[in-house]
Design a protein around this motif. Structure first.
Motif, PDB file in Angstrom:
ATOM      1  N   GLN A 200       0.859  -1.182  -0.037  1.00  0.00           N
ATOM      2  CA  GLN A 200      -0.037  -0.042  -0.122  1.00  0.00           C
ATOM      3  C   GLN A 200       0.827   1.218  -0.157  1.00  0.00           C
ATOM      4  O   GLN A 200       0.308   2.564   0.255  1.00  0.00           O
ATOM      5  CB  GLN A 200      -0.812   0.070   1.265  1.00  0.00           C
ATOM      6  CG  GLN A 200      -2.149  -1.147   1.249  1.00  0.00           C
ATOM      7  CD  GLN A 200      -3.041  -1.118  -0.038  1.00  0.00           C
ATOM      8  OE1 GLN A 200      -3.171   0.044  -0.517  1.00  0.00           O
ATOM      9  NE2 GLN A 200      -3.124  -2.047  -0.513  1.00  0.00           N
ATOM     10  N   GLY A 201       2.067   1.238  -0.267  1.00  0.00           N
ATOM     11  CA  GLY A 201       3.064   2.104  -0.125  1.00  0.00           C
ATOM     12  C   GLY A 201       2.928   3.014  -1.398  1.00  0.00           C
ATOM     13  O   GLY A 201       2.372   2.894  -2.412  1.00  0.00           O
ATOM     14  N   ALA A 202       4.005   4.128  -1.258  1.00  0.00           N
ATOM     15  CA  ALA A 202       4.043   5.209  -2.203  1.00  0.00           C
ATOM     16  C   ALA A 202       4.521   4.736  -3.603  1.00  0.00           C
ATOM     17  O   ALA A 202       3.795   4.856  -4.790  1.00  0.00           O
ATOM     18  CB  ALA A 202       5.167   6.404  -1.840  1.00  0.00           C
ATOM     19  N   THR A 203       5.444   3.744  -3.941  1.00  0.00           N
ATOM     20  CA  THR A 203       6.023   3.099  -4.998  1.00  0.00           C
ATOM     21  C   THR A 203       4.813   2.288  -5.813  1.00  0.00           C
ATOM     22  O   THR A 203       4.738   2.498  -6.980  1.00  0.00           O
ATOM     23  CB  THR A 203       7.358   2.596  -4.798  1.00  0.00           C
ATOM     24  OG1 THR A 203       8.155   3.475  -4.234  1.00  0.00           O
ATOM     25  CG2 THR A 203       7.986   2.137  -6.238  1.00  0.00           C
ATOM     26  N   THR A 204       4.177   1.400  -4.830  1.00  0.00           N
ATOM     27  CA  THR A 204       3.248   0.280  -5.411  1.00  0.00           C
ATOM     28  C   THR A 204       2.149   0.934  -5.703  1.00  0.00           C
ATOM     29  O   THR A 204       1.607   0.722  -6.952  1.00  0.00           O
ATOM     30  CB  THR A 204       3.062  -0.753  -4.305  1.00  0.00           C
ATOM     31  OG1 THR A 204       4.258  -1.223  -3.981  1.00  0.00           O
ATOM     32  CG2 THR A 204       2.021  -1.843  -4.789  1.00  0.00           C
ATOM     33  N   ASN A 216      12.243  -0.337 -12.867  1.00  0.00           N
ATOM     34  CA  ASN A 216      12.844   0.562 -11.988  1.00  0.00           C
ATOM     35  C   ASN A 216      12.168   0.730 -10.524  1.00  0.00           C
ATOM     36  O   ASN A 216      12.307   0.970  -9.604  1.00  0.00           O
ATOM     37  CB  ASN A 216      12.569   2.129 -12.480  1.00  0.00           C
ATOM     38  CG  ASN A 216      11.039   2.398 -12.740  1.00  0.00           C
ATOM     39  OD1 ASN A 216      10.034   2.021 -12.011  1.00  0.00           O
ATOM     40  ND2 ASN A 216      10.979   3.181 -13.601  1.00  0.00           N
ATOM     41  N   PHE A 217      11.123  -0.381 -10.265  1.00  0.00           N
ATOM     42  CA  PHE A 217      10.288  -0.800  -9.123  1.00  0.00           C
ATOM     43  C   PHE A 217      11.405  -0.888  -8.061  1.00  0.00           C
ATOM     44  O   PHE A 217      11.255   0.004  -6.800  1.00  0.00           O
ATOM     45  CB  PHE A 217       9.273  -1.590  -9.178  1.00  0.00           C
ATOM     46  CG  PHE A 217       8.443  -1.776  -7.862  1.00  0.00           C
ATOM     47  CD1 PHE A 217       7.557  -1.150  -7.342  1.00  0.00           C
ATOM     48  CD2 PHE A 217       9.018  -2.998  -6.996  1.00  0.00           C
ATOM     49  CE1 PHE A 217       6.966  -1.213  -6.259  1.00  0.00           C
ATOM     50  CE2 PHE A 217       8.391  -2.990  -5.828  1.00  0.00           C
ATOM     51  CZ  PHE A 217       7.301  -2.327  -5.414  1.00  0.00           C
ATOM     52  N   GLN A 219      14.604  -0.394  -7.424  1.00  0.00           N
ATOM     53  CA  GLN A 219      15.410   0.567  -7.063  1.00  0.00           C
ATOM     54  C   GLN A 219      14.613   1.937  -6.168  1.00  0.00           C
ATOM     55  O   GLN A 219      15.202   2.282  -5.255  1.00  0.00           O
ATOM     56  CB  GLN A 219      16.232   1.323  -8.154  1.00  0.00           C
ATOM     57  CG  GLN A 219      17.153   2.180  -7.947  1.00  0.00           C
ATOM     58  CD  GLN A 219      17.960   2.562  -9.230  1.00  0.00           C
ATOM     59  OE1 GLN A 219      17.670   2.311 -10.068  1.00  0.00           O
ATOM     60  NE2 GLN A 219      18.913   3.912  -9.093  1.00  0.00           N
ATOM     61  N   LEU A 220      13.468   1.895  -6.791  1.00  0.00           N
ATOM     62  CA  LEU A 220      12.672   3.155  -6.206  1.00  0.00           C
ATOM     63  C   LEU A 220      12.266   2.671  -4.908  1.00  0.00           C
ATOM     64  O   LEU A 220      12.435   3.513  -3.758  1.00  0.00           O
ATOM     65  CB  LEU A 220      11.505   3.261  -6.950  1.00  0.00           C
ATOM     66  CG  LEU A 220      12.028   4.332  -8.329  1.00  0.00           C
ATOM     67  CD1 LEU A 220      10.767   4.346  -9.097  1.00  0.00           C
ATOM     68  CD2 LEU A 220      12.321   5.922  -7.977  1.00  0.00           C
ATOM     69  N   GLU A 221      11.727   1.509  -4.810  1.00  0.00           N
ATOM     70  CA  GLU A 221      11.275   0.920  -3.346  1.00  0.00           C
ATOM     71  C   GLU A 221      12.358   0.725  -2.290  1.00  0.00           C
ATOM     72  O   GLU A 221      12.276   1.218  -1.238  1.00  0.00           O
ATOM     73  CB  GLU A 221      10.604  -0.399  -3.367  1.00  0.00           C
ATOM     74  CG  GLU A 221       9.816  -0.841  -2.189  1.00  0.00           C
ATOM     75  CD  GLU A 221       8.657  -0.335  -1.891  1.00  0.00           C
ATOM     76  OE1 GLU A 221       8.027  -0.938  -0.835  1.00  0.00           O
ATOM     77  OE2 GLU A 221       8.269   0.730  -2.257  1.00  0.00           O
ATOM     78  N   ASN A 222      13.564   0.253  -2.933  1.00  0.00           N
ATOM     79  CA  ASN A 222      14.573   0.273  -2.048  1.00  0.00           C
ATOM     80  C   ASN A 222      15.287   1.600  -1.491  1.00  0.00           C
ATOM     81  O   ASN A 222      15.821   1.824  -0.276  1.00  0.00           O
ATOM     82  CB  ASN A 222      15.692  -0.694  -2.559  1.00  0.00           C
ATOM     83  CG  ASN A 222      15.367  -2.127  -2.789  1.00  0.00           C
ATOM     84  OD1 ASN A 222      14.566  -2.531  -2.230  1.00  0.00           O
ATOM     85  ND2 ASN A 222      16.095  -2.647  -4.044  1.00  0.00           N
ATOM     86  N   GLY A 223      15.039   2.665  -2.355  1.00  0.00           N
ATOM     87  CA  GLY A 223      15.448   3.931  -2.159  1.00  0.00           C
ATOM     88  C   GLY A 223      14.686   4.489  -1.141  1.00  0.00           C
ATOM     89  O   GLY A 223      15.325   5.087   0.077  1.00  0.00           O
ATOM     90  N   LEU A 224      13.394   4.170  -0.981  1.00  0.00           N
ATOM     91  CA  LEU A 224      12.561   4.813  -0.055  1.00  0.00           C
ATOM     92  C   LEU A 224      12.826   4.023   1.291  1.00  0.00           C
ATOM     93  O   LEU A 224      12.722   4.665   2.526  1.00  0.00           O
ATOM     94  CB  LEU A 224      11.227   4.784  -0.364  1.00  0.00           C
ATOM     95  CG  LEU A 224      10.747   5.803  -1.355  1.00  0.00           C
ATOM     96  CD1 LEU A 224       9.203   5.424  -1.793  1.00  0.00           C
ATOM     97  CD2 LEU A 224      10.700   7.215  -0.952  1.00  0.00           C
ATOM     98  N   ALA A 225      13.218   2.625   1.289  1.00  0.00           N
ATOM     99  CA  ALA A 225      13.315   1.768   2.622  1.00  0.00           C
ATOM    100  C   ALA A 225      14.762   2.391   3.197  1.00  0.00           C
ATOM    101  O   ALA A 225      14.773   2.427   4.344  1.00  0.00           O
ATOM    102  CB  ALA A 225      13.653   0.579   2.005  1.00  0.00           C
TER     103      ALA A 225
END
Length: 386
Positions: A200-204, A216-217, A219-225
Protein backbone atom coordinates in the motif's frame (compact mmCIF):
# COMPACT_ATOMS: atom_id res chain seq x y z
CA UNK A 1 -33.20 29.39 -3.97
CA UNK A 2 -29.54 29.25 -3.05
CA UNK A 3 -26.92 26.85 -4.48
CA UNK A 4 -23.42 26.16 -3.16
CA UNK A 5 -20.87 25.19 -5.84
CA UNK A 6 -17.99 23.39 -4.07
CA UNK A 7 -15.98 21.14 -6.42
CA UNK A 8 -12.44 19.81 -6.59
CA UNK A 9 -10.50 20.23 -9.83
CA UNK A 10 -10.86 17.82 -12.74
CA UNK A 11 -7.18 16.90 -12.82
CA UNK A 12 -5.42 18.23 -15.90
CA UNK A 13 -8.56 19.46 -17.66
CA UNK A 14 -10.44 22.06 -15.64
CA UNK A 15 -9.77 23.80 -12.35
CA UNK A 16 -12.18 24.04 -9.45
CA UNK A 17 -12.30 27.80 -10.01
CA UNK A 18 -13.27 27.30 -13.67
CA UNK A 19 -15.93 24.79 -12.62
CA UNK A 20 -17.44 27.36 -10.25
CA UNK A 21 -17.39 30.12 -12.84
CA UNK A 22 -18.98 27.95 -15.53
CA UNK A 23 -21.71 26.87 -13.10
CA UNK A 24 -22.35 30.43 -11.88
CA UNK A 25 -22.58 31.78 -15.42
CA UNK A 26 -24.96 29.01 -16.49
CA UNK A 27 -27.25 29.49 -13.49
CA UNK A 28 -27.27 33.26 -13.92
CA UNK A 29 -28.30 32.85 -17.55
CA UNK A 30 -31.08 30.28 -17.12
CA UNK A 31 -32.19 30.80 -13.50
CA UNK A 32 -31.36 34.42 -12.61
CA UNK A 33 -33.48 34.22 -9.45
CA UNK A 34 -31.10 31.62 -7.96
CA UNK A 35 -28.29 32.84 -5.72
CA UNK A 36 -24.93 31.11 -6.14
CA UNK A 37 -22.11 30.77 -3.61
CA UNK A 38 -18.79 29.66 -5.12
CA UNK A 39 -16.29 27.70 -3.03
CA UNK A 40 -13.63 25.99 -5.18
CA UNK A 41 -11.98 23.35 -3.01
CA UNK A 42 -8.92 21.12 -2.94
CA UNK A 43 -7.66 18.24 -0.82
CA UNK A 44 -4.10 19.58 -1.04
CA UNK A 45 -3.37 18.75 -4.65
CA UNK A 46 -4.05 20.76 -7.78
CA UNK A 47 -5.95 23.97 -7.01
CA UNK A 48 -5.03 24.21 -3.31
CA UNK A 49 -3.38 27.62 -3.70
CA UNK A 50 -6.14 28.92 -6.00
CA UNK A 51 -8.81 27.93 -3.47
CA UNK A 52 -7.23 30.09 -0.75
CA UNK A 53 -6.68 33.03 -3.08
CA UNK A 54 -10.13 32.84 -4.71
CA UNK A 55 -11.82 32.80 -1.29
CA UNK A 56 -9.92 35.96 -0.33
CA UNK A 57 -8.03 34.12 2.40
CA UNK A 58 -4.55 34.92 1.05
CA UNK A 59 -2.70 36.84 -1.64
CA UNK A 60 -0.91 35.26 -4.57
CA UNK A 61 2.89 35.32 -4.88
CA UNK A 62 4.68 34.18 -8.06
CA UNK A 63 8.24 32.86 -8.00
CA UNK A 64 10.74 31.31 -10.39
CA UNK A 65 11.47 27.67 -9.77
CA UNK A 66 12.16 24.35 -11.53
CA UNK A 67 9.85 21.64 -12.82
CA UNK A 68 10.34 17.92 -11.93
CA UNK A 69 13.07 17.61 -14.59
CA UNK A 70 14.88 20.79 -13.60
CA UNK A 71 13.53 23.12 -16.27
CA UNK A 72 12.77 26.76 -15.33
CA UNK A 73 9.10 27.54 -14.68
CA UNK A 74 6.95 29.93 -12.65
CA UNK A 75 4.90 28.77 -9.68
CA UNK A 76 2.53 30.48 -7.26
CA UNK A 77 1.95 30.18 -3.55
CA UNK A 78 -0.58 31.83 -1.28
CA UNK A 79 0.59 34.22 1.42
CA UNK A 80 -1.09 35.50 4.56
CA UNK A 81 1.05 38.43 5.79
CA UNK A 82 -0.82 38.85 9.07
CA UNK A 83 -0.22 35.25 10.16
CA UNK A 84 3.12 34.74 8.36
CA UNK A 85 1.54 31.66 6.75
CA UNK A 86 2.43 30.33 3.31
CA UNK A 87 0.16 27.89 1.52
CA UNK A 88 2.21 25.93 -1.00
CA UNK A 89 1.01 23.39 -3.53
CA UNK A 90 3.51 20.72 -4.48
CA UNK A 91 1.76 20.21 -7.82
CA UNK A 92 2.72 23.73 -8.93
CA UNK A 93 6.44 22.86 -9.27
CA UNK A 94 6.57 19.07 -9.01
CA UNK A 95 3.25 18.00 -10.47
CA UNK A 96 2.55 15.25 -12.97
CA UNK A 97 0.75 17.56 -15.45
CA UNK A 98 4.06 19.41 -15.98
CA UNK A 99 5.40 16.37 -17.83
CA UNK A 100 4.39 14.64 -21.02
CA UNK A 101 3.62 10.94 -20.75
CA UNK A 102 7.02 10.12 -22.28
CA UNK A 103 8.81 12.29 -19.68
CA UNK A 104 7.44 10.44 -16.65
CA UNK A 105 10.54 8.95 -15.06
CA UNK A 106 10.50 8.71 -11.25
CA UNK A 107 14.17 7.75 -11.14
CA UNK A 108 15.06 11.19 -12.48
CA UNK A 109 12.23 13.47 -11.36
CA UNK A 110 12.78 15.67 -8.31
CA UNK A 111 10.86 17.70 -5.76
CA UNK A 112 13.70 20.26 -5.75
CA UNK A 113 11.46 22.89 -7.39
CA UNK A 114 8.96 22.63 -4.55
CA UNK A 115 11.83 23.23 -2.15
CA UNK A 116 12.70 26.43 -4.02
CA UNK A 117 9.10 27.63 -3.64
CA UNK A 118 9.22 26.85 0.08
CA UNK A 119 12.52 28.73 0.38
CA UNK A 120 10.97 31.77 -1.30
CA UNK A 121 8.20 31.70 1.31
CA UNK A 122 10.77 31.43 4.11
CA UNK A 123 12.64 34.40 2.64
CA UNK A 124 9.36 36.32 2.85
CA UNK A 125 9.18 35.55 6.55
CA UNK A 126 6.98 32.45 6.68
CA UNK A 127 6.69 30.97 10.15
CA UNK A 128 3.90 28.53 9.33
CA UNK A 129 3.93 26.53 6.10
CA UNK A 130 0.97 24.53 4.86
CA UNK A 131 2.23 22.22 2.14
CA UNK A 132 -0.39 20.67 -0.11
CA UNK A 133 0.63 17.20 -1.23
CA UNK A 134 -0.96 15.61 -4.26
CA UNK A 135 -0.53 15.11 -7.98
CA UNK A 136 3.23 14.73 -7.76
CA UNK A 137 5.48 13.41 -10.51
CA UNK A 138 8.12 12.32 -8.01
CA UNK A 139 9.08 9.31 -5.94
CA UNK A 140 12.07 10.88 -4.19
CA UNK A 141 10.81 10.95 -0.61
CA UNK A 142 11.04 14.73 -0.70
CA UNK A 143 14.86 14.70 -0.73
CA UNK A 144 14.94 17.18 -3.60
CA UNK A 145 12.89 19.69 -1.63
CA UNK A 146 14.87 19.05 1.55
CA UNK A 147 18.17 19.63 -0.26
CA UNK A 148 16.84 22.87 -1.75
CA UNK A 149 16.18 23.95 1.86
CA UNK A 150 19.77 23.24 2.87
CA UNK A 151 19.40 19.78 4.43
CA UNK A 152 22.63 17.83 3.83
CA UNK A 153 21.95 14.27 2.68
CA UNK A 154 25.23 12.47 2.07
CA UNK A 155 26.46 9.18 0.59
CA UNK A 156 29.18 6.94 2.05
CA UNK A 157 31.87 9.20 0.54
CA UNK A 158 30.47 12.30 2.22
CA UNK A 159 29.06 13.70 -1.02
CA UNK A 160 25.50 15.01 -1.49
CA UNK A 161 23.23 12.42 -3.07
CA UNK A 162 21.51 13.34 -6.35
CA UNK A 163 18.20 15.09 -5.53
CA UNK A 164 16.15 12.53 -7.50
CA UNK A 165 14.43 9.22 -6.92
CA UNK A 166 17.51 7.28 -8.04
CA UNK A 167 19.66 9.05 -5.45
CA UNK A 168 17.94 7.60 -2.38
CA UNK A 169 19.71 4.23 -2.50
CA UNK A 170 23.02 6.09 -2.04
CA UNK A 171 21.97 7.86 1.17
CA UNK A 172 24.05 7.03 4.25
CA UNK A 173 23.50 9.90 6.64
CA UNK A 174 21.70 13.14 7.33
CA UNK A 175 24.62 15.42 8.13
CA UNK A 176 22.94 18.77 8.77
CA UNK A 177 19.50 20.31 9.11
CA UNK A 178 19.49 24.14 9.15
CA UNK A 179 18.26 25.13 12.65
CA UNK A 180 15.79 27.71 11.35
CA UNK A 181 13.77 24.95 9.67
CA UNK A 182 12.84 23.60 13.11
CA UNK A 183 11.50 27.02 14.11
CA UNK A 184 8.87 26.76 11.38
CA UNK A 185 5.52 25.06 11.92
CA UNK A 186 5.08 22.49 9.12
CA UNK A 187 1.61 21.27 8.20
CA UNK A 188 1.10 18.74 5.41
CA UNK A 189 -2.28 18.93 3.69
CA UNK A 190 -2.93 15.37 2.68
CA UNK A 191 -5.89 12.99 2.58
CA UNK A 192 -3.76 9.92 1.80
CA UNK A 193 -3.25 7.32 4.55
CA UNK A 194 -0.84 5.05 2.67
CA UNK A 195 2.42 4.08 4.41
CA UNK A 196 5.79 4.73 2.84
CA UNK A 197 6.58 1.13 1.89
CA UNK A 198 4.95 -2.14 0.91
CA UNK A 199 1.85 -3.18 -0.98
CA UNK A 200 0.00 0.00 0.00
CA UNK A 201 3.07 2.21 -0.15
CA UNK A 202 4.08 5.13 -2.35
CA UNK A 203 5.92 3.20 -5.06
CA UNK A 204 3.34 0.41 -5.42
CA UNK A 205 0.12 2.40 -5.29
CA UNK A 206 0.97 5.81 -6.76
CA UNK A 207 4.09 4.93 -8.73
CA UNK A 208 2.58 3.45 -11.92
CA UNK A 209 0.98 6.74 -13.01
CA UNK A 210 4.39 8.41 -12.57
CA UNK A 211 6.27 5.87 -14.67
CA UNK A 212 7.12 3.15 -12.16
CA UNK A 213 7.45 -0.21 -13.91
CA UNK A 214 9.07 -3.61 -13.46
CA UNK A 215 12.46 -2.19 -14.44
CA UNK A 216 12.69 0.58 -11.86
CA UNK A 217 10.36 -0.55 -9.08
CA UNK A 218 12.97 -2.28 -6.92
CA UNK A 219 15.42 0.62 -7.05
CA UNK A 220 12.73 3.13 -6.08
CA UNK A 221 11.23 1.00 -3.31
CA UNK A 222 14.69 0.17 -1.94
CA UNK A 223 15.57 3.86 -2.06
CA UNK A 224 12.59 4.82 0.10
CA UNK A 225 13.40 1.95 2.46
CA UNK A 226 16.97 3.24 2.76
CA UNK A 227 15.69 6.76 3.45
CA UNK A 228 13.47 5.37 6.21
CA UNK A 229 16.40 3.47 7.75
CA UNK A 230 18.64 6.55 7.77
CA UNK A 231 15.93 8.74 9.29
CA UNK A 232 15.36 6.16 12.03
CA UNK A 233 19.12 5.85 12.66
CA UNK A 234 20.00 9.55 12.60
CA UNK A 235 16.80 11.19 13.82
CA UNK A 236 15.11 8.44 15.87
CA UNK A 237 11.88 8.72 13.87
CA UNK A 238 10.21 5.68 12.31
CA UNK A 239 8.35 6.52 9.09
CA UNK A 240 8.34 3.22 7.15
CA UNK A 241 4.86 2.14 8.21
CA UNK A 242 3.50 5.49 9.34
CA UNK A 243 0.01 6.19 7.90
CA UNK A 244 0.20 9.00 5.35
CA UNK A 245 3.99 8.83 4.93
CA UNK A 246 3.57 7.52 1.38
CA UNK A 247 1.85 10.67 0.15
CA UNK A 248 3.47 12.52 -2.78
CA UNK A 249 6.05 9.86 -3.54
CA UNK A 250 7.07 9.64 0.11
CA UNK A 251 7.53 13.39 0.51
CA UNK A 252 5.20 13.30 3.51
CA UNK A 253 7.45 10.74 5.18
CA UNK A 254 10.57 12.77 4.46
CA UNK A 255 9.11 15.97 5.91
CA UNK A 256 7.69 14.16 8.94
CA UNK A 257 10.99 12.47 9.68
CA UNK A 258 13.33 15.39 9.00
CA UNK A 259 11.24 18.47 9.89
CA UNK A 260 8.71 17.02 12.35
CA UNK A 261 5.86 18.00 10.03
CA UNK A 262 2.28 17.18 11.01
CA UNK A 263 -0.34 15.83 8.60
CA UNK A 264 -3.95 16.92 8.38
CA UNK A 265 -6.73 16.42 5.88
CA UNK A 266 -6.40 19.01 3.13
CA UNK A 267 -10.18 19.27 2.96
CA UNK A 268 -10.38 19.96 6.70
CA UNK A 269 -7.74 22.70 6.49
CA UNK A 270 -9.50 24.52 3.67
CA UNK A 271 -13.01 23.92 5.00
CA UNK A 272 -12.03 25.45 8.36
CA UNK A 273 -10.19 28.39 6.79
CA UNK A 274 -13.13 29.21 4.50
CA UNK A 275 -15.81 28.61 7.16
CA UNK A 276 -17.47 26.17 4.77
CA UNK A 277 -19.80 24.59 7.30
CA UNK A 278 -20.98 28.00 8.51
CA UNK A 279 -22.61 28.44 5.10
CA UNK A 280 -25.11 25.73 6.08
CA UNK A 281 -25.96 27.55 9.30
CA UNK A 282 -25.96 31.20 8.19
CA UNK A 283 -26.85 32.58 11.60
CA UNK A 284 -23.54 31.26 12.94
CA UNK A 285 -21.53 33.76 10.88
CA UNK A 286 -23.40 36.93 9.88
CA UNK A 287 -20.23 38.42 8.33
CA UNK A 288 -20.24 35.83 5.54
CA UNK A 289 -21.74 36.64 2.14
CA UNK A 290 -24.99 34.97 3.20
CA UNK A 291 -28.39 36.51 3.85
CA UNK A 292 -29.20 35.44 7.39
CA UNK A 293 -32.69 34.09 6.74
CA UNK A 294 -31.60 32.01 3.73
CA UNK A 295 -30.31 28.49 3.72
CA UNK A 296 -28.57 26.48 1.05
CA UNK A 297 -31.03 24.42 -0.98
CA UNK A 298 -28.59 22.45 -3.09
CA UNK A 299 -24.88 21.62 -3.23
CA UNK A 300 -23.01 20.79 -6.42
CA UNK A 301 -19.62 19.14 -6.09
CA UNK A 302 -17.42 16.80 -8.11
CA UNK A 303 -14.00 15.86 -9.43
CA UNK A 304 -12.49 14.11 -12.42
CA UNK A 305 -13.43 10.59 -11.35
CA UNK A 306 -15.90 9.15 -8.89
CA UNK A 307 -15.07 5.56 -7.95
CA UNK A 308 -14.57 3.22 -5.00
CA UNK A 309 -11.99 5.61 -3.52
CA UNK A 310 -14.67 8.29 -3.30
CA UNK A 311 -16.29 6.25 -0.53
CA UNK A 312 -13.02 6.38 1.39
CA UNK A 313 -13.38 10.10 2.11
CA UNK A 314 -12.40 11.86 -1.10
CA UNK A 315 -13.34 15.53 -1.29
CA UNK A 316 -16.75 15.20 -3.02
CA UNK A 317 -17.79 12.64 -0.40
CA UNK A 318 -16.72 14.95 2.43
CA UNK A 319 -18.77 17.77 0.89
CA UNK A 320 -21.82 15.52 0.43
CA UNK A 321 -21.56 14.24 4.00
CA UNK A 322 -21.35 17.78 5.36
CA UNK A 323 -24.40 18.79 3.34
CA UNK A 324 -26.29 15.66 4.42
CA UNK A 325 -25.73 16.52 8.09
CA UNK A 326 -27.59 19.76 7.44
CA UNK A 327 -30.35 18.15 5.39
CA UNK A 328 -29.16 19.60 2.08
CA UNK A 329 -29.10 17.44 -1.10
CA UNK A 330 -25.94 17.13 -3.19
CA UNK A 331 -25.47 16.65 -6.93
CA UNK A 332 -22.20 14.97 -7.97
CA UNK A 333 -20.55 15.80 -11.29
CA UNK A 334 -17.54 13.90 -12.60
CA UNK A 335 -15.56 13.30 -15.74
CA UNK A 336 -15.80 9.54 -15.33
CA UNK A 337 -18.26 7.60 -13.19
CA UNK A 338 -16.69 4.29 -12.20
CA UNK A 339 -18.99 3.22 -9.39
CA UNK A 340 -22.61 2.19 -9.02
CA UNK A 341 -24.50 5.30 -7.88
CA UNK A 342 -26.25 3.14 -5.29
CA UNK A 343 -22.90 2.87 -3.49
CA UNK A 344 -22.86 6.65 -2.99
CA UNK A 345 -26.25 7.30 -1.36
CA UNK A 346 -25.00 10.61 0.06
CA UNK A 347 -25.66 12.09 -3.42
CA UNK A 348 -29.16 12.53 -4.76
CA UNK A 349 -27.79 12.05 -8.29
CA UNK A 350 -24.48 11.53 -10.09
CA UNK A 351 -23.67 12.77 -13.59
CA UNK A 352 -20.72 11.94 -15.83
CA UNK A 353 -19.45 14.38 -18.46
CA UNK A 354 -18.25 11.59 -20.72
CA UNK A 355 -20.93 9.73 -22.61
CA UNK A 356 -19.58 6.71 -24.45
CA UNK A 357 -15.99 5.88 -25.33
CA UNK A 358 -13.66 8.79 -26.11
CA UNK A 359 -9.91 9.23 -25.97
CA UNK A 360 -8.31 11.26 -23.17
CA UNK A 361 -7.27 14.18 -25.39
CA UNK A 362 -10.80 14.62 -26.74
CA UNK A 363 -12.25 14.50 -23.24
CA UNK A 364 -9.79 17.14 -22.02
CA UNK A 365 -10.57 19.47 -24.91
CA UNK A 366 -14.33 19.26 -24.44
CA UNK A 367 -14.50 19.33 -20.65
CA UNK A 368 -15.74 22.96 -20.30
CA UNK A 369 -18.56 22.51 -22.83
CA UNK A 370 -19.51 19.06 -21.54
CA UNK A 371 -19.57 20.43 -18.00
CA UNK A 372 -21.93 23.22 -19.02
CA UNK A 373 -24.23 20.78 -20.85
CA UNK A 374 -24.25 18.32 -17.96
CA UNK A 375 -24.90 21.00 -15.35
CA UNK A 376 -27.80 22.33 -17.40
CA UNK A 377 -29.38 18.87 -17.65
CA UNK A 378 -28.81 18.14 -13.97
CA UNK A 379 -30.28 21.43 -12.79
CA UNK A 380 -33.32 21.08 -15.05
CA UNK A 381 -34.02 17.72 -13.47
CA UNK A 382 -33.57 19.14 -9.98
CA UNK A 383 -35.74 22.17 -10.63
CA UNK A 384 -38.39 20.24 -12.54
CA UNK A 385 -38.13 16.59 -11.45
CA UNK A 386 -41.32 15.58 -13.29
Amino acid sequence: MQILIAPDSFKGSISAVDFCQIAARLISTHWPEVRVIQRPLSDGGEGFVDAFVYAGLAERVSVETLDPLGRPIQADFAWQPSTKTAIIEMAQASGLPLLTRDERDPLNTSSFGTGLVIQAAINLGAQHIILGLGGSATNDGGVGALQALGVELLDNQGNPIPPIGAGLVELERIAHIPPHLHQISWQLACDVTNPLLGEQGATTVFGPQKGVNANNFSQLENGLAQFARVIEKDLACRIADLPGAGAAGGMAGGFIGVLNAQTQSGFDILAKASALEALFEPTLEPSLELINDQRIDLVITGEGRLDAQTRMGKLPMRVAQMAQQHGVPTLGICGQLAINPAELPEFIALFSLVQGIVDEQTAMQHTPQWLENTLYSALRLFRHPK
